[in-house]
Design an enzyme around this catalytic site. Structure first.
Site, PDB file in Angstrom:
ATOM      1  CG  ASP A 163      -2.048   0.993   1.128  1.00 62.25           C
ATOM      2  OD1 ASP A 163      -3.202   0.548   1.077  1.00 62.25           O
ATOM      3  OD2 ASP A 163      -1.773   2.220   1.084  1.00 62.25           O
ATOM      4  CG  ASN A 195     -12.132  -0.385   3.967  1.00 60.97           C
ATOM      5  OD1 ASN A 195     -12.518  -0.759   5.075  1.00 60.97           O
ATOM      6  ND2 ASN A 195     -10.963   0.191   3.779  1.00 60.97           N
ATOM      7  CD  GLU A 211      -9.129   6.395  -0.016  1.00 62.98           C
ATOM      8  OE1 GLU A 211      -8.084   6.054  -0.598  1.00 62.98           O
ATOM      9  OE2 GLU A 211      -9.138   7.091   1.005  1.00 62.98           O
ATOM     10  CG  HIS A 214      -8.690  -3.180  -2.221  1.00 64.62           C
ATOM     11  ND1 HIS A 214      -9.642  -2.523  -2.981  1.00 64.62           N
ATOM     12  CD2 HIS A 214      -8.478  -2.397  -1.141  1.00 64.62           C
ATOM     13  CE1 HIS A 214      -9.960  -1.390  -2.391  1.00 64.62           C
ATOM     14  NE2 HIS A 214      -9.277  -1.294  -1.246  1.00 64.62           N
ATOM     15  CG  MET A 215      -7.535  -9.360   2.335  1.00 64.51           C
ATOM     16  SD  MET A 215      -6.945 -11.081   2.222  1.00 64.51           S
ATOM     17  CE  MET A 215      -8.486 -11.977   2.070  1.00 64.51           C
ATOM     18  CG  HIS A 216      -6.945  -2.783   3.284  1.00 60.41           C
ATOM     19  ND1 HIS A 216      -6.172  -1.663   3.056  1.00 60.41           N
ATOM     20  CD2 HIS A 216      -8.139  -2.534   2.691  1.00 60.41           C
ATOM     21  CE1 HIS A 216      -6.882  -0.769   2.378  1.00 60.41           C
ATOM     22  NE2 HIS A 216      -8.085  -1.278   2.143  1.00 60.41           N
TER      23      HIS A 216
HETATM   24  P1  AMP Z   1      -9.771   1.430   0.231  1.00 61.74           P
HETATM   25  O1  AMP Z   1     -10.042   2.677   0.997  1.00 61.74           O
HETATM   26  O2  AMP Z   1     -10.165   0.176   0.986  1.00 61.74           O
HETATM   27  O3  AMP Z   1     -10.353   1.477  -1.164  1.00 61.74           O
HETATM   28  O4  AMP Z   1      -8.209   1.315   0.105  1.00 61.74           O
HETATM   29  C1  AMP Z   1      -7.507   1.798  -0.987  1.00 61.74           C
HETATM   30  C2  AMP Z   1      -6.061   1.710  -0.627  1.00 61.74           C
HETATM   31  O5  AMP Z   1      -5.303   1.846  -1.832  1.00 61.74           O
HETATM   32  C3  AMP Z   1      -5.569   2.799   0.326  1.00 61.74           C
HETATM   33  O6  AMP Z   1      -5.026   2.209   1.506  1.00 61.74           O
HETATM   34  C4  AMP Z   1      -4.506   3.545  -0.484  1.00 61.74           C
HETATM   35  O7  AMP Z   1      -3.414   3.953   0.290  1.00 61.74           O
HETATM   36  C5  AMP Z   1      -4.123   2.501  -1.514  1.00 61.74           C
HETATM   37  N1  AMP Z   1      -3.575   3.019  -2.776  1.00 61.74           N
HETATM   38  C6  AMP Z   1      -4.087   4.003  -3.548  1.00 61.74           C
HETATM   39  N2  AMP Z   1      -3.323   4.186  -4.640  1.00 61.74           N
HETATM   40  C7  AMP Z   1      -2.302   3.298  -4.562  1.00 61.74           C
HETATM   41  C8  AMP Z   1      -1.175   2.990  -5.382  1.00 61.74           C
HETATM   42  N3  AMP Z   1      -0.939   3.659  -6.523  1.00 61.74           N
HETATM   43  N4  AMP Z   1      -0.337   2.020  -4.978  1.00 61.74           N
HETATM   44  C9  AMP Z   1      -0.565   1.358  -3.829  1.00 61.74           C
HETATM   45  N5  AMP Z   1      -1.609   1.584  -3.008  1.00 61.74           N
HETATM   46  C10 AMP Z   1      -2.462   2.551  -3.366  1.00 61.74           C
END
Ligand code: AMP
Length: 123
Positions: free
Chosen positions: A31, A88, A96, A101-103
């Protein structure tokens, strides 16, 4: 087919990222804004926007994400000490990027890492 997202571009190698695992179904990369010492995103190659768009046929592929999570846990040596997995979903879930995606979060006691400090606000 869902629209291309930044994650599709990362999987295709069109934009830079630190990929730590990849196969024909899934990709795991760091991330860009880590919320813990180890913060990895485990993403299916198939660009399903949210959990609300999952179909029964996706079950084996989504189950595979957990096998990848296990590999990531082994990479960081946290398979016994523990880690956190989060999906999320949608606006109220503060998703976002509209590509499931799995964190994967790990590195010591996580406390509330990965969760917003207050409802409606990102940590
Ligand atoms: P979510 O809020 O669950 O959609 O998480 C999206 C995640 O993607 C966030 O933790 C961001 O920091 C991450 N993210 C956004 N753009 C990038 C990128 N170019 N490379 C790696 N992670 C990213």
């Amino acid at each position: 087919m869902a629209e291309e997202t930044i994650f599709t571009k990362i999987i295709k190698g069109e934009i830079p990222s630190t990929i730590i695992y990849k196969d024909d179904q899934a990709c795991a990369f760091l991330d860009i804004n880590p919320k813990a010492e180890h913060h990895v995103l485990i993403v299916p190659v198939k660009p399903i926007p949210t959990v609300s768009d999952v179909e029964p046929e996706d079950e084996p592929m989504l189950g595979h994400l957990f096998t990848v999570a296990r590999k990531v846990a082994e990479k960081y040596g946290v398979q016994k000490s523990g880690y956190r997995l989060i999906f999320n979903c949608g606006p109220d879930g503060l998703q976002e990027v509209p590509h499931i995606h799995m964190h994967f979060l790990a590195g010591g006691n996580l406390g509330l890492a990965g969760f917003p400090v207050k409802a409606g606000k990102k940590a």
